[in-house]
Design a protein around this motif. Structure first.
Motif, PDB file in Angstrom:
ATOM      1  N   GLN A  39      -2.736  12.820   0.291  1.00 49.17           N
ATOM      2  CA  GLN A  39      -1.595  12.844  -0.603  1.00 49.17           C
ATOM      3  C   GLN A  39      -0.416  12.180   0.085  1.00 49.17           C
ATOM      4  O   GLN A  39       0.075  12.677   1.111  1.00 49.17           O
ATOM      5  N   PRO A  41       3.571  10.699  -0.006  1.00 48.51           N
ATOM      6  CA  PRO A  41       4.825  11.181  -0.598  1.00 48.51           C
ATOM      7  C   PRO A  41       5.021  10.649  -2.009  1.00 48.51           C
ATOM      8  O   PRO A  41       4.893   9.437  -2.254  1.00 48.51           O
ATOM      9  N   GLY A  42       5.289  11.557  -2.942  1.00 48.05           N
ATOM     10  CA  GLY A  42       5.558  11.154  -4.311  1.00 48.05           C
ATOM     11  C   GLY A  42       4.323  10.783  -5.117  1.00 48.05           C
ATOM     12  O   GLY A  42       4.452  10.328  -6.259  1.00 48.05           O
ATOM     13  N   LYS A  43       3.154  10.967  -4.545  1.00 50.19           N
ATOM     14  CA  LYS A  43       1.925  10.591  -5.246  1.00 50.19           C
ATOM     15  C   LYS A  43       0.998  11.791  -5.386  1.00 50.19           C
ATOM     16  O   LYS A  43       1.129  12.786  -4.674  1.00 50.19           O
ATOM     17  N   GLN A  44       0.051  11.664  -6.300  1.00 50.00           N
ATOM     18  CA  GLN A  44      -0.928  12.723  -6.479  1.00 50.00           C
ATOM     19  C   GLN A  44      -1.980  12.670  -5.375  1.00 50.00           C
ATOM     20  O   GLN A  44      -2.238  11.621  -4.771  1.00 50.00           O
TER      21      GLN A  44
END
Length: 115
Positions: A39, A41-44
């Motif tokens: 994972q 940063p800012g992503k699934q």
């Protein structure tokens, strides 16, 4: 006792390599396909590699040819060897069964590849 303990992450320059390890409890590991997820940063969270009990492997296109997943069935441990690391590989890496073991996740291990 349920456990997933990831280790081996760190800061590595682009082009470098790391090997991650994941110690799992038998209840999660035995008889299951195991996978490494990450994972950024800012992503699934995404699945990057998986391995069956018999050793069959699958990889996301983004890591194919650079990452190698393996498992030690006697030690309930899964490994992820990563070479030619890129800044886009920066993420927290987790292991888990496929599908994931309920809502349980370990703490993950951070991999950072500066650009």
């Amino acid at each position: 006792q349920v456990q997933l303990v990831e280790s081996g992450g760190g800061l590595v320059q682009a082009g470098g390599s790391l090997t991650l390890s994941c110690a799992a409890s038998g209840s999660i590991f035995r008889g299951n396909v195991m996978g490494w997820y990450r994972q950024a940063p800012g992503k699934q969270r995404e699945l990057v590699a998986d391995i069956s009990g018999g050793g069959r492997t699958n990889y996301a296109d983004s890591v194919k040819g650079r990452f190698t997943i393996s498992r030690d069935n006697a030690k309930y441990t899964v490994y992820l060897q990563m070479i030619s690391l890129e800044p886009e590989d920066t993420a927290v890496y987790y292991c888990n069964s496929i599908p994931p073991f309920g809502a349980f996740w370990g703490q993950g291990t951070q991999v950072t590849v500066p650009s």
